[in-house]
Design a protein around this motif. Sequence first.
Motif, short mmCIF file in Angstrom:
data_model
loop_
_atom_site.label_atom_id
_atom_site.label_comp_id
_atom_site.label_asym_id
_atom_site.label_seq_id
_atom_site.Cartn_x
_atom_site.Cartn_y
_atom_site.Cartn_z
N ASP A 100 97.94 -34.06 7.83
CA ASP A 100 96.53 -33.83 8.15
C ASP A 100 96.47 -33.16 9.51
OD1 ASP A 100 93.85 -33.90 8.85
OD2 ASP A 100 93.55 -36.00 8.30
N GLU A 101 96.00 -31.93 9.56
CA GLU A 101 95.99 -31.16 10.80
C GLU A 101 95.10 -31.79 11.88
OE1 GLU A 101 97.74 -28.55 11.89
OE2 GLU A 101 98.93 -28.72 10.05
N LYS A 102 94.20 -32.66 11.48
CA LYS A 102 93.33 -33.30 12.46
C LYS A 102 94.00 -34.50 13.14
CE LYS A 102 89.68 -32.41 13.33
NZ LYS A 102 89.19 -31.51 14.42
N VAL A 103 95.13 -34.94 12.60
CA VAL A 103 95.85 -36.06 13.21
C VAL A 103 96.65 -35.55 14.40
CG1 VAL A 103 97.70 -37.75 12.91
CG2 VAL A 103 95.97 -37.47 11.13
N ALA A 104 96.37 -36.10 15.58
CA ALA A 104 97.06 -35.68 16.80
C ALA A 104 98.07 -36.71 17.27
CB ALA A 104 96.04 -35.43 17.92
N LEU A 105 97.90 -37.96 16.85
CA LEU A 105 98.77 -39.04 17.32
C LEU A 105 98.99 -40.04 16.18
CD1 LEU A 105 98.50 -40.98 20.67
CD2 LEU A 105 98.72 -42.24 18.54
N VAL A 106 100.24 -40.46 16.04
CA VAL A 106 100.60 -41.49 15.08
C VAL A 106 101.35 -42.58 15.83
CG1 VAL A 106 101.93 -42.05 13.00
CG2 VAL A 106 100.81 -39.82 13.21
N ILE B 239 103.27 -37.53 18.85
CA ILE B 239 102.16 -36.60 19.04
C ILE B 239 102.65 -35.18 18.73
CG2 ILE B 239 101.09 -38.04 20.83
CD1 ILE B 239 102.15 -36.01 22.92
N ARG B 240 101.71 -34.26 18.56
CA ARG B 240 102.06 -32.84 18.43
C ARG B 240 102.28 -32.25 19.82
NH1 ARG B 240 100.52 -31.25 13.13
NH2 ARG B 240 98.90 -32.60 12.22
N LYS B 241 103.34 -31.44 19.95
CA LYS B 241 103.62 -30.87 21.27
C LYS B 241 102.49 -29.94 21.73
CE LYS B 241 107.00 -28.70 24.26
NZ LYS B 241 108.39 -28.24 24.46
N LYS B 242 101.87 -29.24 20.80
CA LYS B 242 100.80 -28.31 21.19
C LYS B 242 99.64 -29.05 21.85
CE LYS B 242 98.42 -28.14 16.68
NZ LYS B 242 98.00 -27.23 15.58
N HIS B 243 99.41 -30.30 21.44
CA HIS B 243 98.34 -31.07 22.07
C HIS B 243 98.78 -31.57 23.44
CE1 HIS B 243 96.71 -31.88 17.79
NE2 HIS B 243 96.05 -30.89 18.36
N TRP B 244 100.05 -31.92 23.58
CA TRP B 244 100.54 -32.31 24.90
C TRP B 244 100.46 -31.14 25.88
CZ3 TRP B 244 104.64 -30.21 27.65
CH2 TRP B 244 104.92 -30.84 28.88
N GLN B 245 100.76 -29.93 25.41
CA GLN B 245 100.70 -28.75 26.28
C GLN B 245 99.29 -28.50 26.79
OE1 GLN B 245 102.45 -26.03 23.43
NE2 GLN B 245 104.42 -26.02 24.51
N GLN B 246 98.31 -28.92 26.02
CA GLN B 246 96.91 -28.78 26.46
C GLN B 246 96.46 -29.96 27.32
OE1 GLN B 246 94.93 -28.44 22.69
NE2 GLN B 246 95.86 -26.46 22.22
#
Length: 315
Positions: free
Chosen positions: A106-112, A154-161
Amino acid sequence: MLCSIIIRAFNEEKHIEKIIDGIQNQHTIHDVEIILVDSGSTDNTVLLAQKKGVKIISIAPEDFSFGYALNKGCDNANGDILLFASAHVYPVYTHWIDSMLRPFTDEKVALVYGRQIGHEKSKYSEKRLMAKWFPGYSNYNQQHPFCNNANSAIRKKHWQQQMYDESLTGLEDLDWASKIIAQGYKIAYEAEAVIVHVHEETNKKIYNRYYREAIAFKRIVPYAQFSIWSFFYLLSTNVFSDYYYAIQDRVFWKNFLDIPTFRFFQFLGTWKGYNHTGNIDYSLRAKFYYPNNFLRRHEHVVIRAPRIEYSSNNT
């Protein structure tokens, strides 16, 4: 999809080999890199990790914060998904990584974040906390920001932001989750991603852990409050709850003194950390402090993946 596993460590020679062995027994090991962020260990932690092919990132002890160590690991990671694990945890099943990655479809999931259970050496009250915080049923659209970086991804792209707040004394995971939810993303809890969390803390360490986390929580939620009434009420209700379950588990006398001792230092540290200012959000207050509902029952997931067989050399 490459997954980078980032382990924070300081003097963890007793545990570090076990988590690495657990990772290397996963089904997806060919798609994984392991990074150890070491904050000045003086034992054999780094040497043992190096022998197993782990990438080492060293930081000075005086620079350490939970957020800083995570940011250093993330910055040196090549994966699209960044999976965090404490050095004193280890996965139970061979599909731990697969389970942690599953909700990211699910592309909306940013953290598990995954399930944690206590070790046989863990204090009984600690096990009860884990049973409450990490139940046996999954939730792929959690409405509050509770999570725990001892077993999360987490997704790295979200950490970069949005990097982790390096100034916090703890709860950098909850702070990050709060911000990501505010941006419209989801948090998922995966009950099949099970790790054992080994806590062998003295009373002083229990006090210090909850003290620093309360300070951090007050930073995140400025109106946070924890009064002397809260201290006595939550101490008594949680001791009663733990005794109730200890009787059910037939370990009451074994834990008769440990239960009130653990809960006393837990809530003493919390009370000192909050310093009586403002209010605290009810849903998070219930998640962190209140005992389990005696009557509520949930279906638990049935895990069919093979268990990892650890050698007798590992504790």
